[in-house]
Structure formats: C-alpha cells, structure tokens
Scaffold this active site. Structure first.
Site, PDB file in Angstrom:
ATOM      1  NE  ARG A   1      -3.560  -2.372   0.051  1.00  0.00           N
ATOM      2  CZ  ARG A   1      -3.384  -3.617  -0.795  1.00  0.00           C
ATOM      3  NH1 ARG A   1      -2.259  -3.587  -1.311  1.00  0.00           N
ATOM      4  NH2 ARG A   1      -4.256  -4.647  -0.719  1.00  0.00           N
TER       5      ARG A   1
ATOM      6  CD  GLU B   1      -5.693  -0.609   2.487  1.00  0.00           C
ATOM      7  OE1 GLU B   1      -6.476  -0.718   1.253  1.00  0.00           O
ATOM      8  OE2 GLU B   1      -5.521  -1.367   3.127  1.00  0.00           O
TER       9      GLU B   1
ATOM     10  CB  SER C   1      -9.614  -2.682   3.031  1.00  0.00           C
ATOM     11  OG  SER C   1     -10.000  -3.919   2.225  1.00  0.00           O
TER      12      SER C   1
END
Length: 301
Positions: free
Chosen positions: A174, A294, A224
């Site tokens: 990420r 996130e 998410s």
C-alpha cells in the site's frame, strides 16, 4: 487574487466548481464542501493548477474516483483536483496496456480482457482509478499493481515530468515512491501476458461473484478500512473483538465483512472517525495488535 477566475482560465469554467459537496465524489458518499473542485484535462493543466496553489500557499489535494478517502463534514478549505474522466484514455499495444491516471481499473481490466491479455484480473473489481492504484500499489486476491506495472509517468512537486520504471517506483504494501515523494501519477504502462479471453472473462466473473458474496457493495464505503497487520487479517481481528455490526450513528462495521466500515445512509465523517477509533481501541485491547487505517482523511472534521 480571484482564485476562481484563475482556475477557470486554466481549465475552462465548465471544469471548476465552487462549494462542491465531496459526498458526491467519494465512494463513502460522505464529505462536506470543497472550496474549489477542478477537473483538469491534461498534464499542463495539472501543472498550472498545482503551481498556482503552491505560489499562493493554497492547500490542494489530488483525487480520482474518491475511493479510500474520508472527507471531513466541514469540507476542504482549498482546491480538490480530480484526475478522472477527463484523463481516462486506454489503449493496447502488443502485450502492454497504456492508460491515463483517471481511467477506472475496471475499464483498464476490461480493455485487457478484450485484447486477450492476462494478469490484471485481480483489479477488475477495485473501485479506484489507475493513478490511485499505482500510488498505493493496490491489490486484491493475491495480485497487486507492482506485478504488472512497467513504467509510470509522474509530475513532481516542482513541475517536472518523470517516467519511472517499476523498480524506481519502489512499490511496497500500500505504498510507492509516489506517495512518499508527493508525486502525481499521470499515466502508466502495464506489462501483461497473452491469454485466452474466455478464461480471462471467467476469472473476472469468478472474482466478481466473490466480491458480491463477501463484500458489502450495496453500501457506501472506502473499501478495506484498515491495513493488513503483518501475520493477521484486519477483518478477523475486528470480528474476534466482538465488533461485527458495531455502529456509531449511521456508520457500521459491516456484518458481511468486518474489514469494511459502511455508510448505512447519511453517516457523517464524525460517525466514521469515532467508530474507527473505537475499533482500534478494542482490537488492541483484545489482541494486542494496533490497527492502522488504510483510509485517507482530508479536510476539516
């Protein structure tokens, strides 16, 4: 300084909105008004807008489809630059797909399928744009962007355009050099492999059915909500802490998939923020693992 007229002079007044509700531009369907919302059509316009903002010390932020983003209820003081539909061309060249940063991953994946190119099936259901996916090395179902990226063109904070190789992108979980150096993705070339179009379509349909059955796609969300802690799954940790269906206002930990925080309807950013804080606290209390969001947060809360 008349910022509105300056922005209109760069992109055309049809591409500049004032006091634009960000709930209309995020997959969470949450967010107060941005002072200015601009949709550039090319690299020169992005360069001119960002230079204007830096010169006059005006906050600015780049978005695509608004996935993975929570905007505060009081909105954003500054300029939101949306690299999306005005910069979304996709073309195939041999085993490569070349696409602008504003192209949706679903569009890029569909183009690959039509050309009989395999390797991007994992991305077909990710709701973001190519630019956002490259920036955060998006992934799903065992695939991630660094596996298929060949090169990416980026705009640096000083206005220089660079073409970076996959290695130079330094992509990790990420993250990439784009997020670390505050670059703006302009376009990318993906290297895929020849495959059977029927098999590619079948795999995409298989993954679509998995998403529909396991993810709360009928509600607004940012995907998410938390990063995957090493050695764990965020959704499992949240479930084990007894938080399935946990709710603050109209924000809820999805009963379908605990890794998602959903907007049941008219949820506020304050609802989501309070819920996320409580999830982090209770998961750490239960498991000793501290979850890291996130979802990116911008604006005034």
């Amino acid at each position: 300084m008349d910022l509105y007229n300056e922005l209109c002079a760069i992109t055309g007044d049809e591409n500049v909105l004032r006091d634009e509700p960000m709930s209309a531009h995020t997959t969470f369907r949450i967010g107060g008004p941005a002072d200015y919302f601009v949709t550039p059509s090319d690299t020169e316009e992005i360069r001119a807008i960002t230079e204007l903002c830096r010169t006059h010390e005006i906050p600015h932020y780049i978005i695509g489809n608004g996935s993975n983003l929570l905007v505060g209820d009081r909105g954003y003081r500054g300029v939101i630059i949306q690299v999306f539909k005005n910069m979304s061309s996709v073309r195939a060249e041999g085993t490569q797909i070349h696409a602008q940063a504003g192209a949706l991953l679903s569009k890029v994946s569909a183009a690959a399928c039509r050309e009989g190119l395999t390797g991007l099936e994992f991305a077909s259901g990710i709701p973001g744009t190519l630019g956002g996916a490259v920036r955060m090395n998006a992934g799903a179902y065992g695939g991630e962007m660094k596996q298929v990226l060949r090169t990416a063109s980026v705009l640096t904070p000083n206005g220089e355009v660079l073409t970076l190789s996959a290695d130079e992108m330094k992509m990790g979980y990420r993250t990439s050099i784009v997020s670390r150096m505050d670059y703006i993705v302009l376009d990318a070339a993906l290297e895929l492999e020849q495959g059977d179009p029927a098999e590619i379509r079948a795999r995409m349909e298989e993954l679509r059915e998995k998403r529909v059955s396991k993810q709360p796609l009928e509600y607004g969300s940012a995907g998410s909500t938390f990063k995957r802690p090493e050695g764990y799954f965020a959704g499992k940790l949240i479930e084990d802490a007894g938080l399935r269906g946990f709710r603050v206002g109209n924000a809820q930990v999805s009963e379908k998939h605990c890794g998602f925080v959903i907007n049941l309807g008219d949820a506020t950013a304050a609802d989501v923020t309070e819920l996320m804080s409580e999830v982090v606290r209770r998961v750490e209390e239960n498991s000793g693992v501290r979850l890291e969001p996130e979802v990116k947060r911008i604006g005034e809360f």
